[in-house]
Design a protein around this motif. Structure first.
Motif, short mmCIF file in Angstrom:
data_model
loop_
_atom_site.label_atom_id
_atom_site.label_comp_id
_atom_site.label_asym_id
_atom_site.label_seq_id
_atom_site.Cartn_x
_atom_site.Cartn_y
_atom_site.Cartn_z
N GLU A 175 45.19 51.17 34.66
CA GLU A 175 45.63 50.13 33.73
C GLU A 175 46.55 49.12 34.40
O GLU A 175 46.54 47.93 34.05
CB GLU A 175 46.36 50.77 32.54
N ARG A 178 44.31 46.76 36.21
CA ARG A 178 43.56 45.94 35.27
C ARG A 178 44.42 44.81 34.69
O ARG A 178 43.95 43.69 34.49
CB ARG A 178 43.01 46.81 34.13
N SER A 182 43.57 40.98 35.11
CA SER A 182 43.41 40.13 33.93
C SER A 182 44.25 38.88 34.03
O SER A 182 43.96 37.88 33.37
CB SER A 182 43.77 40.91 32.66
N ASN A 226 38.17 46.59 40.91
CA ASN A 226 38.94 45.42 40.47
C ASN A 226 38.62 44.16 41.26
O ASN A 226 39.22 43.11 41.01
CB ASN A 226 40.43 45.72 40.56
#
Length: 309
Positions: A175, A178, A182, A226
């Motif tokens: 996370e 991520r 993002s 990623n």
């Protein structure tokens, strides 16, 4: 044409509480990296004072680290090199107890102060472009070090592109990556203080190289999943055969994996990062494109896709 970024990872056998010795060694290695044309030099976690939190001197050092950060800013400007000086333990006065904040006992174990394990990105002109306080605290650290909690993972515009900072045990949490992706991160810088004995005796019984396997596989997987590059700096092993540290500092890219890696020795590794591989990986896997789609089926608490808030 995507840029080639020349970067350096630095590892040595950090001595507990020997803050001046560790700082001198760090500066020597940064100068060596600059002499080889590196645009960025990355040091390990806890690089100034090691890990001795029960010693009063360790806490005293944490109250007096601003001078070392300033010294790295000067060195960056003099050498025209960006620096991530590993992490620096910083002491901050705890806020008074309130309904929202009952006390500072718990993850840091102190009532009068908060200790944050902080990574900085210093640009080649000496300016600080951003910082990050470690969020995912390894179990033995929690009595002493405070998590950044709900603070978002930030991405910084740097001379090398968009960079995110994580620290050590953050690697175990997809996370964290991520959230940086993002926000448009192209490179994730990861200082660490990772030991072979972070594995329990039960794990080591089944595989003495458990932590080596963890690092080698997870770092490569994070690059692929990623579509980003990772710069990973750990602590080197000392002369004692029983020394717990294992080095393994490296630079990793999707498609090809490690483009340079160290063993357990002390020293500097300077390598070129072909950022075109990040673009090629994204064109193939479309991870970022999927995350940008309307109605994307995963949500993140602090999501900001590719710079949009």
């Amino acid at each position: 044409m995507a840029p080639i970024r020349r970067v350096a990872v630095i590892q040595w056998n950090i001595q507990d509480l020997a803050i001046e010795e560790n700082h001198r060694k760090a500066c020597t290695y940064i100068r060596e990296a600059a002499s080889q044309g590196a645009e960025l030099a990355v040091l390990p976690e806890y690089h100034l004072n090691g890990w001795a939190p029960s010693d009063p001197l360790w806490l005293s050092h944490a109250a007096d680290t601003a001078q070392y950060l300033a010294a790295y800013q000067t060195l960056a400007r003099d050498l025209h090199i960006c620096i991530v000086p590993g992490t620096i333990v910083e002491r901050h006065e705890a806020p008074p107890p309130s309904a929202a904040t009952t006390s500072t006992t718990g993850e840091n174990g102190k009532k009068d102060a908060l200790l944050y394990n902080t990574a900085y990105f210093i640009s080649h002109d000496g300016s600080i472009l951003g910082h990050y306080r470690k969020k995912n605290i390894w179990h033995p650290e929690r009595e002493y070090v405070t998590s950044s909690g709900e603070e978002p993972h930030e991405v910084f515009d740097t001379p090398l592109g968009k960079v995110g900072l994580l620290i050590c045990w953050d690697l175990a949490f997809p996370e964290a990556f991520r959230e940086l992706i993002s926000r448009g991160a192209e490179i994730v810088v990861l200082p660490t203080f990772w030991s072979r004995y972070d594995a329990s005796p039960a794990m080591l019984k089944h595989n003495p190289d458990s932590e080596k396997l963890f690092l080698e596989t997870t770092l490569t997987a994070r690059c692929f999943e990623n579509t980003c590059g990772i710069i990973f700096a750990n602590v080197a092993r000392g002369q004692d055969p029983e020394d717990k540290f294992m080095g393994l500092s490296r630079v990793i890219l999707p498609v090809v994996g490690p483009v340079g890696k160290m063993g357990d020795e002390e020293g500097v590794l300077v390598v070129d990062m072909d950022m075109g591989l990040v673009r090629i990986a994204e064109e193939n896997y479309k991870v970022r494109a999927d995350m940008e789609r309307e109605g994307w089926h995963y949500t993140y608490r602090h999501t900001s896709v590719a710079g949009r808030t």
